[in-house]
Design a protein around this motif. Sequence first.
Motif, PDB file in Angstrom:
ATOM      1  N   THR A   1       0.833  -1.205   0.000  1.00 16.00           N
ATOM      2  CA  THR A   1       0.000   0.000   0.000  1.00 16.00           C
ATOM      3  C   THR A   1       0.867   1.256   0.000  1.00 16.00           C
ATOM      4  N   LYS A   2       1.945   1.244   0.802  1.00 20.42           N
ATOM      5  CA  LYS A   2       2.860   2.386   0.808  1.00 20.42           C
ATOM      6  C   LYS A   2       3.546   2.541  -0.540  1.00 20.42           C
ATOM      7  N   ALA A   3       3.877   1.425  -1.163  1.00 18.49           N
ATOM      8  CA  ALA A   3       4.482   1.485  -2.494  1.00 18.49           C
ATOM      9  C   ALA A   3       3.514   2.100  -3.504  1.00 18.49           C
ATOM     10  N   ILE A   4       2.262   1.703  -3.421  1.00 19.02           N
ATOM     11  CA  ILE A   4       1.248   2.231  -4.341  1.00 19.02           C
ATOM     12  C   ILE A   4       1.034   3.724  -4.124  1.00 19.02           C
ATOM     13  N   GLU A   5       1.108   4.163  -2.866  1.00 20.67           N
ATOM     14  CA  GLU A   5       0.985   5.600  -2.594  1.00 20.67           C
ATOM     15  C   GLU A   5       2.085   6.394  -3.286  1.00 20.67           C
ATOM     16  N   LEU A   6       3.254   5.762  -3.447  1.00 20.06           N
ATOM     17  CA  LEU A   6       4.382   6.425  -4.094  1.00 20.06           C
ATOM     18  C   LEU A   6       4.399   6.227  -5.603  1.00 20.06           C
ATOM     19  N   ASP A   7       3.725   5.202  -6.079  1.00 13.38           N
ATOM     20  CA  ASP A   7       3.708   4.906  -7.521  1.00 13.38           C
ATOM     21  C   ASP A   7       2.402   4.208  -7.873  1.00 13.38           C
ATOM     22  N   LYS A   8       1.459   4.971  -8.366  1.00 17.03           N
ATOM     23  CA  LYS A   8       0.139   4.420  -8.702  1.00 17.03           C
ATOM     24  C   LYS A   8       0.062   3.911 -10.135  1.00 17.03           C
ATOM     25  N   THR A   9       1.190   3.882 -10.816  1.00 20.68           N
ATOM     26  CA  THR A   9       1.186   3.507 -12.233  1.00 20.68           C
ATOM     27  C   THR A   9       1.743   2.107 -12.480  1.00 20.68           C
ATOM     28  N   ASP A  10       2.194   1.434 -11.442  1.00 19.25           N
ATOM     29  CA  ASP A  10       2.844   0.130 -11.622  1.00 19.25           C
ATOM     30  C   ASP A  10       1.847  -0.992 -11.345  1.00 19.25           C
ATOM     31  N   ALA A  11       1.506  -1.718 -12.374  1.00 20.37           N
ATOM     32  CA  ALA A  11       0.513  -2.793 -12.250  1.00 20.37           C
ATOM     33  C   ALA A  11       0.961  -3.878 -11.287  1.00 20.37           C
ATOM     34  N   SER A  12       2.261  -4.150 -11.228  1.00 20.72           N
ATOM     35  CA  SER A  12       2.743  -5.256 -10.390  1.00 20.72           C
ATOM     36  C   SER A  12       2.472  -4.997  -8.911  1.00 20.72           C
ATOM     37  N   LEU A  13       2.449  -3.745  -8.501  1.00 23.58           N
ATOM     38  CA  LEU A  13       2.181  -3.436  -7.098  1.00 23.58           C
ATOM     39  C   LEU A  13       0.768  -3.860  -6.710  1.00 23.58           C
ATOM     40  N   TYR A  14      -0.194  -3.527  -7.563  1.00 20.84           N
ATOM     41  CA  TYR A  14      -1.574  -3.944  -7.298  1.00 20.84           C
ATOM     42  C   TYR A  14      -1.698  -5.460  -7.361  1.00 20.84           C
ATOM     43  N   ASN A  15      -1.011  -6.066  -8.323  1.00 19.45           N
ATOM     44  CA  ASN A  15      -1.094  -7.520  -8.472  1.00 19.45           C
ATOM     45  C   ASN A  15      -0.557  -8.234  -7.226  1.00 19.45           C
ATOM     46  N   TYR A  16       0.605  -7.810  -6.749  1.00 19.62           N
ATOM     47  CA  TYR A  16       1.180  -8.456  -5.568  1.00 19.62           C
ATOM     48  C   TYR A  16       0.326  -8.201  -4.327  1.00 19.62           C
ATOM     49  N   ARG A  17      -0.212  -6.994  -4.195  1.00 16.60           N
ATOM     50  CA  ARG A  17      -1.086  -6.750  -3.048  1.00 16.60           C
ATOM     51  C   ARG A  17      -2.332  -7.612  -3.148  1.00 16.60           C
ATOM     52  N   GLY A  18      -2.826  -7.803  -4.370  1.00 14.11           N
ATOM     53  CA  GLY A  18      -3.964  -8.684  -4.576  1.00 14.11           C
ATOM     54  C   GLY A  18      -3.671 -10.102  -4.128  1.00 14.11           C
ATOM     55  N   VAL A  19      -2.482 -10.590  -4.409  1.00 14.13           N
ATOM     56  CA  VAL A  19      -2.103 -11.938  -3.982  1.00 14.13           C
ATOM     57  C   VAL A  19      -2.120 -12.044  -2.463  1.00 14.13           C
ATOM     58  N   SER A  20      -1.615 -11.023  -1.780  1.00 15.43           N
ATOM     59  CA  SER A  20      -1.630 -11.058  -0.316  1.00 15.43           C
ATOM     60  C   SER A  20      -3.053 -10.977   0.231  1.00 15.43           C
ATOM     61  N   HIS A  21      -3.882 -10.134  -0.380  1.00 14.40           N
ATOM     62  CA  HIS A  21      -5.287 -10.095   0.038  1.00 14.40           C
ATOM     63  C   HIS A  21      -5.937 -11.473  -0.144  1.00 14.40           C
ATOM     64  N   TYR A  22      -5.645 -12.120  -1.254  1.00 18.50           N
ATOM     65  CA  TYR A  22      -6.197 -13.449  -1.525  1.00 18.50           C
ATOM     66  C   TYR A  22      -5.767 -14.438  -0.445  1.00 18.50           C
ATOM     67  N   ASN A  23      -4.517 -14.350  -0.029  1.00 15.55           N
ATOM     68  CA  ASN A  23      -3.986 -15.299   0.945  1.00 15.55           C
ATOM     69  C   ASN A  23      -4.544 -15.110   2.343  1.00 15.55           C
ATOM     70  N   VAL A  24      -5.097 -13.942   2.637  1.00 15.87           N
ATOM     71  CA  VAL A  24      -5.731 -13.752   3.948  1.00 15.87           C
ATOM     72  C   VAL A  24      -7.258 -13.793   3.828  1.00 15.87           C
ATOM     73  N   GLY A  25      -7.762 -14.152   2.644  1.00 15.13           N
ATOM     74  CA  GLY A  25      -9.195 -14.330   2.466  1.00 15.13           C
ATOM     75  C   GLY A  25      -9.962 -13.075   2.137  1.00 15.13           C
ATOM     76  N   ASN A  26      -9.248 -11.972   1.830  1.00 12.65           N
ATOM     77  CA  ASN A  26      -9.920 -10.735   1.414  1.00 12.65           C
ATOM     78  C   ASN A  26     -10.193 -10.791  -0.090  1.00 12.65           C
ATOM     79  N   LEU A  27     -11.153 -11.620  -0.486  1.00 14.43           N
ATOM     80  CA  LEU A  27     -11.329 -11.904  -1.911  1.00 14.43           C
ATOM     81  C   LEU A  27     -11.805 -10.683  -2.690  1.00 14.43           C
ATOM     82  N   ASP A  28     -12.720  -9.909  -2.124  1.00 15.52           N
ATOM     83  CA  ASP A  28     -13.203  -8.723  -2.829  1.00 15.52           C
ATOM     84  C   ASP A  28     -12.078  -7.710  -3.023  1.00 15.52           C
ATOM     85  N   LEU A  29     -11.253  -7.532  -1.983  1.00 21.89           N
ATOM     86  CA  LEU A  29     -10.126  -6.608  -2.109  1.00 21.89           C
ATOM     87  C   LEU A  29      -9.096  -7.141  -3.105  1.00 21.89           C
TER      88      LEU A  29
END
Length: 369
Positions: free
Chosen positions: A180-208
């Motif tokens: 999230t801090k990385a995204i605050e500094l760079d909102k243009t990098d798709a990999s940041l959202y993708n990796y955060r999505g993987v972590s959300h998935y692993n803790v069961g935050n499926l909608d996030l």
Amino acid sequence: MRKLLFIFLSLIVFSAASGQDAPLEAAKKKLAANDFAGAKADLSKIIDANPKNKVALTLRGEAKMGLEDFYGAIGDLNFALETDSTYAEALNNRGEAKMALGDAEGAIVDFTKAIKFNAKFTEAYTNRGLAKYDVEDLQGAYFDFSKALELGPADADKYFNRGVAKAELGEFVSAIDDYTKAIELDKTDASLYNYRGVSHYNVGNLDLAIADYNEAIKLETKDAQMYENRALAKGAKLDFKGAIEDYTKAIELDPQEPETYNLRGVTKYSIEDHDGAIADYTKAIAMDATNPVYFDNRALSKTEKEDFAGAVEDYSSSIELYPNDPETFYQRGLVKLSMNNKYDACLDFKRAEDLGSADAKAAIKKNCK
């Protein structure tokens, strides 16, 4: 692309040059413009005039790295270090060259020396963290990425690197904070959202997770892995139609990945499209006939279609590839029971029991007297 996936060459910042250093400054400008061949030529002239110019040797090593002449780069950096064994920039660059050659252990030695002679060398901490990650020293990588952040300046790469280390250590909630801090500094990098999505998935935050994958796909529409990740999250929410659509898109983008066919087959199995599932498993097997899971999965669908002979054949292929899986013997035994072949079924159940299957033990008690 983030540093975790590729070691970027970094320009070394030297003190302001005097007029007599004009050739060196010209070479630095060429390096900054990625004119590595031109920089190498200019630096060679400087070195010919002064073979012990550690700055020129280090810069030429960097130019050679840009030209992917990593052994040549190490040679120049060795000469620079013969002149000054405490020269942290040369040690750091030699570590990068070793990393590029796959010698992470040797790179760690150089990065550690660079840090010894320059305790505030942020890049050396980052690079050592990357090397430690490569040798699966995740705690060490975590420490180094944290130290790089402490020294600053903070940037998206540093938070991303530490987030990946945290995720590998199973610290998904903390990893989400770093992404999230990385995204605050760079909102243009798709990999940041993708990796955060993987972590959300692993803790069961499926909608996030899905929301992050949506953002990632908006920024990078041609990455098959992002569609596959979103498909996994949709499948976990029982949105099987949406999952199949995403797997299909992933296959369009990367038709040579067997696992995507397998996962789409699993999803089709969930909606009882067994013909479609078998077709996908068959494609996966055609691409990788060494994965027993693909044969197991196809056997399940064949069993649902009452193609018992085909299911036995697939389970047998799986057992040839991995003969110590009790579940495969147990499942083959069940199919053989359906074929009224109790003797062979009981042999399979016994083998499964020997391998630790409680289900097989119960099946023996019920069927094998």
